[in-house]
Design a protein around this motif. Structure first.
Motif, short mmCIF file in Angstrom:
data_model
loop_
_atom_site.label_atom_id
_atom_site.label_comp_id
_atom_site.label_asym_id
_atom_site.label_seq_id
_atom_site.Cartn_x
_atom_site.Cartn_y
_atom_site.Cartn_z
N UNK A 63 0.87 -1.18 0.00
CA UNK A 63 0.00 0.00 0.00
C UNK A 63 0.91 1.22 0.00
N UNK A 64 0.75 2.05 -1.03
CA UNK A 64 1.56 3.26 -1.19
C UNK A 64 0.63 4.46 -1.11
N UNK A 65 0.90 5.35 -0.16
CA UNK A 65 0.14 6.59 0.00
C UNK A 65 1.09 7.77 -0.14
N UNK A 66 0.66 8.82 -0.85
CA UNK A 66 1.47 10.04 -0.88
C UNK A 66 0.60 11.26 -1.09
N UNK A 67 1.09 12.38 -0.56
CA UNK A 67 0.47 13.68 -0.76
C UNK A 67 1.32 14.41 -1.80
N UNK A 108 9.16 13.90 -5.25
CA UNK A 108 9.38 14.91 -4.20
C UNK A 108 8.04 15.31 -3.56
N UNK A 109 7.30 14.33 -3.02
CA UNK A 109 5.97 14.63 -2.49
C UNK A 109 6.04 15.38 -1.15
N UNK A 110 4.91 15.94 -0.78
CA UNK A 110 4.78 16.58 0.53
C UNK A 110 4.96 15.52 1.63
N UNK A 111 4.41 14.34 1.38
CA UNK A 111 4.45 13.24 2.35
C UNK A 111 4.32 11.93 1.61
N UNK A 112 4.96 10.90 2.14
CA UNK A 112 4.95 9.58 1.51
C UNK A 112 4.93 8.50 2.58
N UNK A 113 4.17 7.42 2.31
CA UNK A 113 4.13 6.27 3.22
C UNK A 113 3.98 5.00 2.40
N UNK A 114 4.69 3.94 2.83
CA UNK A 114 4.52 2.63 2.20
C UNK A 114 4.37 1.58 3.29
N UNK A 115 3.45 0.66 3.07
CA UNK A 115 3.30 -0.52 3.93
C UNK A 115 3.52 -1.75 3.07
N UNK A 116 4.50 -2.55 3.44
CA UNK A 116 4.75 -3.81 2.76
C UNK A 116 4.32 -4.94 3.66
N UNK A 117 3.20 -5.55 3.35
CA UNK A 117 2.64 -6.64 4.15
C UNK A 117 3.03 -7.94 3.46
N UNK A 118 4.10 -8.55 3.91
CA UNK A 118 4.68 -9.73 3.26
C UNK A 118 4.13 -11.01 3.86
N UNK A 119 3.90 -11.96 2.99
CA UNK A 119 3.44 -13.28 3.43
C UNK A 119 4.62 -14.05 4.00
N UNK A 120 4.36 -15.07 4.81
CA UNK A 120 5.44 -15.73 5.55
C UNK A 120 6.55 -16.31 4.66
N UNK A 121 7.74 -16.15 5.17
CA UNK A 121 8.91 -16.83 4.64
C UNK A 121 9.51 -17.54 5.85
N UNK A 122 9.70 -18.83 5.74
CA UNK A 122 10.23 -19.58 6.88
C UNK A 122 9.25 -19.59 8.05
N UNK A 123 7.95 -19.49 7.76
CA UNK A 123 6.94 -19.54 8.81
C UNK A 123 6.67 -18.23 9.51
N UNK A 124 7.35 -17.12 9.09
CA UNK A 124 7.17 -15.85 9.79
C UNK A 124 6.97 -14.72 8.78
N UNK A 125 5.84 -14.00 8.87
CA UNK A 125 5.66 -12.84 7.99
C UNK A 125 6.60 -11.71 8.40
N UNK A 126 7.03 -10.96 7.44
CA UNK A 126 7.90 -9.80 7.69
C UNK A 126 7.21 -8.60 7.06
N UNK A 127 6.68 -7.71 7.87
CA UNK A 127 6.03 -6.51 7.36
C UNK A 127 6.99 -5.33 7.49
N UNK A 128 7.00 -4.46 6.49
CA UNK A 128 7.95 -3.36 6.43
C UNK A 128 7.17 -2.06 6.20
N UNK A 129 7.43 -1.05 7.03
CA UNK A 129 6.72 0.23 6.96
C UNK A 129 7.71 1.38 6.95
N UNK A 130 7.41 2.40 6.17
CA UNK A 130 8.25 3.61 6.15
C UNK A 130 7.39 4.78 5.74
N UNK A 131 7.69 5.94 6.34
CA UNK A 131 7.08 7.17 5.87
C UNK A 131 8.10 8.29 5.96
N UNK A 132 7.87 9.31 5.16
CA UNK A 132 8.86 10.38 5.01
C UNK A 132 8.86 11.39 6.15
#
Length: 153
Positions: A63-67, A108-132
């Motif tokens: 999910x990618x959000x930006x202003x 060069x947005x005013x604001x940016x956010x990404x949510x990476x909702x990853x399905x399990x690898x090795x039995x464990x999901x790894x979710x990654x989030x970042x915003x500017x």
């Protein structure tokens, strides 16, 4: 349509899938309502890449959000860019943050956010989030509302 779109190379044209994210061309167009604060959301529920060590496929819901400030991303070029990861080997964190950094650099947005909702690898999901940074005041930013992985239970 208003604005100059003459520099676009993909929209309305037959295109081939880029072989890698480095080969992919991301394009931008002028924001249609400069000066207004709003949020653009792109959702990629079937994003794929490869584990850099095993070559096995990895799957994510992005999910990618930006202003926007002056620019918005042209959606066909974004789709091709995201699809170019299907044969790209990188860890979840690298894929998610590389996408974020490339889009921030382009737009060069005013604001940016990404949510990476990853399905399990090795039995464990790894979710990654970042915003500017802090979101702009007075802008409605809906929650991403992607449920964490729960298995079949």
């Amino acid at each position: 349509m208003t604005g100059d779109y003459s520099g676009l190379t993909q929209l309305g044209q037959p295109t081939r899938l880029p072989a890698s994210p480095d080969e992919a061309v991301l394009e931008r167009v002028p924001a249609p309502h400069r000066g207004l604060r709003y949020v653009v959301r792109f959702t990629a529920p079937e994003f794929t890449s490869l584990c850099p060590l095993t070559g096995q496929p990895d799957f994510a819901h992005l999910v990618i959000d930006y202003a926007p400030a002056e620019w918005i991303v042209e959606s066909k070029s974004l789709k091709n860019y995201l699809a170019s990861f299907r044969n790209h080997g990188a860890f979840h964190e690298a894929c998610t943050l590389d996408i974020a950094q490339r889009l921030v650099s382009l737009l060069d947005p005013v604001w940016f956010r990404i949510g990476g909702y990853w399905y399990p690898r090795g039995g464990m999901p790894i979710d990654v989030f970042w915003q500017s940074g802090a979101p702009p005041e007075g802008v409605w930013i809906p929650p991403q509302e992607v449920q964490p992985y729960r298995g079949r239970g």
